[in-house]
Design a protein around this motif. Structure first.
Motif, PDB file in Angstrom:
ATOM      1  N   SER A 197      48.285  38.296   5.741  1.00 32.87           N
ATOM      2  CA  SER A 197      47.432  37.043   6.099  1.00 32.87           C
ATOM      3  C   SER A 197      46.272  36.793   5.122  1.00 32.87           C
ATOM      4  N   TRP A 198      46.824  36.350   3.756  1.00 41.95           N
ATOM      5  CA  TRP A 198      45.807  35.999   2.490  1.00 41.95           C
ATOM      6  C   TRP A 198      45.290  34.655   3.003  1.00 41.95           C
ATOM      7  N   HIS A 199      44.033  34.583   2.638  1.00 42.16           N
ATOM      8  CA  HIS A 199      43.549  33.219   2.887  1.00 42.16           C
ATOM      9  C   HIS A 199      42.300  32.925   2.210  1.00 42.16           C
ATOM     10  N   GLY A 200      41.491  31.926   1.625  1.00 35.07           N
ATOM     11  CA  GLY A 200      40.534  31.716   1.078  1.00 35.07           C
ATOM     12  C   GLY A 200      40.171  30.262   1.003  1.00 35.07           C
ATOM     13  N   PHE A 201      39.211  29.996  -0.086  1.00 36.95           N
ATOM     14  CA  PHE A 201      38.949  28.726  -0.343  1.00 36.95           C
ATOM     15  C   PHE A 201      38.629  28.477  -1.926  1.00 36.95           C
ATOM     16  N   PRO A 202      38.892  27.524  -2.453  1.00 32.78           N
ATOM     17  CA  PRO A 202      38.574  27.331  -3.879  1.00 32.78           C
ATOM     18  C   PRO A 202      37.216  26.813  -4.147  1.00 32.78           C
ATOM     19  N   LYS A 203      36.557  26.907  -5.178  1.00 33.78           N
ATOM     20  CA  LYS A 203      35.059  26.602  -5.372  1.00 33.78           C
ATOM     21  C   LYS A 203      34.667  25.177  -4.801  1.00 33.78           C
ATOM     22  N   ILE A 204      33.544  25.247  -4.126  1.00 34.76           N
ATOM     23  CA  ILE A 204      33.060  23.696  -3.802  1.00 34.76           C
ATOM     24  C   ILE A 204      32.212  23.312  -4.919  1.00 34.76           C
ATOM     25  N   ARG A 205      32.824  21.908  -5.318  1.00 30.46           N
ATOM     26  CA  ARG A 205      32.013  21.181  -6.253  1.00 30.46           C
ATOM     27  C   ARG A 205      31.906  19.538  -5.591  1.00 30.46           C
ATOM     28  N   LEU A 206      30.608  19.617  -5.335  1.00 35.60           N
ATOM     29  CA  LEU A 206      30.214  18.363  -4.702  1.00 35.60           C
ATOM     30  C   LEU A 206      29.849  17.336  -5.710  1.00 35.60           C
ATOM     31  N   PRO A 207      30.288  15.910  -5.525  1.00 41.79           N
ATOM     32  CA  PRO A 207      29.622  15.035  -6.507  1.00 41.79           C
ATOM     33  C   PRO A 207      27.910  14.642  -6.262  1.00 41.79           C
ATOM     34  N   ALA A 208      27.514  14.154  -7.280  1.00 43.45           N
ATOM     35  CA  ALA A 208      26.008  14.250  -7.135  1.00 43.45           C
ATOM     36  C   ALA A 208      25.266  13.546  -6.213  1.00 43.45           C
ATOM     37  N   ASP A 209      26.149  12.818  -5.495  1.00 39.91           N
ATOM     38  CA  ASP A 209      25.531  11.936  -4.271  1.00 39.91           C
ATOM     39  C   ASP A 209      25.720  12.728  -3.024  1.00 39.91           C
ATOM     40  N   CYS A 210      26.198  13.977  -3.164  1.00 37.46           N
ATOM     41  CA  CYS A 210      26.537  14.602  -1.816  1.00 37.46           C
ATOM     42  C   CYS A 210      26.043  16.080  -1.873  1.00 37.46           C
ATOM     43  N   GLN A 211      24.950  16.369  -2.814  1.00 39.12           N
ATOM     44  CA  GLN A 211      24.447  17.610  -3.001  1.00 39.12           C
ATOM     45  C   GLN A 211      23.918  18.209  -1.676  1.00 39.12           C
ATOM     46  N   GLU A 212      23.702  17.599  -0.642  1.00 44.05           N
ATOM     47  CA  GLU A 212      23.135  18.179   0.264  1.00 44.05           C
ATOM     48  C   GLU A 212      24.082  18.512   1.360  1.00 44.05           C
ATOM     49  N   THR A 213      25.262  18.367   1.193  1.00 51.61           N
ATOM     50  CA  THR A 213      26.512  18.507   2.195  1.00 51.61           C
ATOM     51  C   THR A 213      26.627  20.028   1.808  1.00 51.61           C
ATOM     52  N   THR A 214      27.249  20.537   2.992  1.00 54.75           N
ATOM     53  CA  THR A 214      27.467  21.899   3.113  1.00 54.75           C
ATOM     54  C   THR A 214      28.763  22.086   3.858  1.00 54.75           C
ATOM     55  N   TYR A 268      40.145  43.151   1.707  1.00 57.48           N
ATOM     56  CA  TYR A 268      40.814  43.192   0.324  1.00 57.48           C
ATOM     57  C   TYR A 268      40.723  41.805  -0.324  1.00 57.48           C
ATOM     58  N   TYR A 269      40.076  41.699  -1.420  1.00 57.31           N
ATOM     59  CA  TYR A 269      40.020  40.594  -2.169  1.00 57.31           C
ATOM     60  C   TYR A 269      40.806  40.657  -3.451  1.00 57.31           C
ATOM     61  N   VAL A 270      41.360  39.472  -3.640  1.00 52.04           N
ATOM     62  CA  VAL A 270      42.136  39.205  -5.003  1.00 52.04           C
ATOM     63  C   VAL A 270      41.514  38.139  -5.605  1.00 52.04           C
ATOM     64  N   PRO A 271      40.764  38.674  -6.842  1.00 48.84           N
ATOM     65  CA  PRO A 271      39.929  37.690  -7.552  1.00 48.84           C
ATOM     66  C   PRO A 271      40.972  36.624  -8.231  1.00 48.84           C
ATOM     67  N   ARG A 272      40.497  35.319  -8.252  1.00 43.93           N
ATOM     68  CA  ARG A 272      41.322  34.124  -8.634  1.00 43.93           C
ATOM     69  C   ARG A 272      41.491  34.208 -10.311  1.00 43.93           C
ATOM     70  N   ARG A 273      42.698  33.739 -10.619  1.00 41.81           N
ATOM     71  CA  ARG A 273      43.268  34.006 -11.917  1.00 41.81           C
ATOM     72  C   ARG A 273      42.409  33.006 -12.787  1.00 41.81           C
ATOM     73  N   MET A 274      42.675  33.340 -14.013  1.00 41.21           N
ATOM     74  CA  MET A 274      42.023  32.494 -15.075  1.00 41.21           C
ATOM     75  C   MET A 274      42.479  30.962 -14.883  1.00 41.21           C
ATOM     76  N   PRO A 275      41.705  29.764 -14.853  1.00 43.32           N
ATOM     77  CA  PRO A 275      42.372  28.451 -14.742  1.00 43.32           C
ATOM     78  C   PRO A 275      43.715  28.188 -15.701  1.00 43.32           C
ATOM     79  N   PRO A 325      40.940  34.756  -2.299  1.00 42.27           N
ATOM     80  CA  PRO A 325      42.041  35.096  -1.301  1.00 42.27           C
ATOM     81  C   PRO A 325      41.774  36.509  -0.809  1.00 42.27           C
ATOM     82  N   HIS A 326      42.057  36.716   0.289  1.00 47.18           N
ATOM     83  CA  HIS A 326      41.740  38.182   0.948  1.00 47.18           C
ATOM     84  C   HIS A 326      42.302  38.353   1.964  1.00 47.18           C
TER      85      HIS A 326
END
Length: 279
Positions: free
Chosen positions: A161-178, A203-210, A96-97
């Motif tokens: 106007s804080w915005h960002g996106f969580p980590k991209i975690r693609l399934p094994a059959d979609c690794q070529e997707t971006t 300005y960035y705010v590092p994500r919290r511990m899960p 978020p930033h």
């Protein structure tokens, strides 16, 4: 949020001509190659991108955007500072930033972000959905926008106007997707006085511990990797802030030691003395 933003045929052309991921265009502020590739000069990519650029800078579009947002006299950034095509690979995330607030060359006030998504296939479980936060320092909740094909989102650029996106975690059959998008920014020469603040970078705010990491929980390999990533990003941010502070102190020290500053101090000494006596 506007679905079906572009004529479908034009959006398809923009999708098909999207530039290939480039390691040279994926370097961060420390020169390290990351998972995000950026191509800023839209008109040079392909004729369809030149058409898109022509639309964004047109008087008609700027008038419509001003009417839609209530921000008059919008200006288009032909330099695409920070904008252009953005491509994010598996494992990439965006903390978020809030964005930088002045155009570095024109000194205009940054007012609007426009993001066009170009992803034919996307699932929320993959991460990567745009998140709009109220205050990431105190509240982890956010409004979520899935980055699907031909969806456009426009939001104000401000100190909240804080915005960002969580980590991209693609399934094994979609690794070529971006995650693909086009980002353009709009400015004004003036902005309401109550919104004007000194110039700053992003300005960035590092994500919290899960949340699932609680006392008694046994860490998995994935947990250890995630914690390592969080600490590494925090370390990089501290390093960046330290270098930035060093640069500012160097400039300030040079200014204090300059002959013109010393002369100015000497000439204004009587006025400062009177001011102190009147306090």
């Amino acid at each position: 949020m506007i679905d079906g933003f572009l004529d479908h045929g034009l959006c398809q052309e923009v999708h098909d001509a999207f530039p290939a991921f480039s390691d040279e265009r994926a370097r961060n502020e420390f020169g390290e190659t990351g998972g995000k590739s950026v191509y800023e000069n839209l008109p040079k990519i392909a004729p369809c991108y030149a058409r898109l650029d022509k639309v964004f800078r047109s008087r008609e579009f700027l008038h419509w955007l001003s009417q839609a947002t209530g921000i008059p006299e919008l200006l288009y950034d032909r330099d695409y500072v920070g904008g252009g095509t953005h491509e994010n690979r598996d494992g990439q995330e965006l903390d978020p930033h809030v964005d930088f607030n002045y155009h570095p060359k024109q000194r205009w006030h940054r007012r609007l972000n426009l993001i066009l998504f170009l992803n034919k296939q996307w699932d929320d479980s993959w991460g990567g959905s745009l998140q709009l936060h109220l205050d990431p320092w105190t509240d982890a909740s956010a409004k979520t926008v899935q980055p699907v094909f031909n969806r456009c989102i426009v939001f104000e650029t401000s100190e909240r106007s804080w915005h960002g996106f969580p980590k991209i975690r693609l399934p094994a059959d979609c690794q070529e997707t971006t995650r693909k998008s086009v980002a353009v920014y709009f400015y004004t020469k003036e902005r309401p006085r109550e919104e004007v603040v000194p110039e700053h970078g992003t300005y960035y705010v590092p994500r919290r511990m899960p949340d699932h990491l609680q006392a008694g929980y046994t860490l998995t390999d994935a947990d250890v990797a995630e914690l390592g990533g969080l600490l590494a990003r925090r370390d990089r941010q501290i390093r960046y802030e330290r270098e930035h502070e060093r640069e500012l102190r160097t400039v300030f020290a040079a200014m204090i030691e300059s002959p013109s500053f010393r002369i100015g101090r000497a000439l204004t000494w009587p006025l400062r003395k009177v001011r102190d006596l009147l306090r």
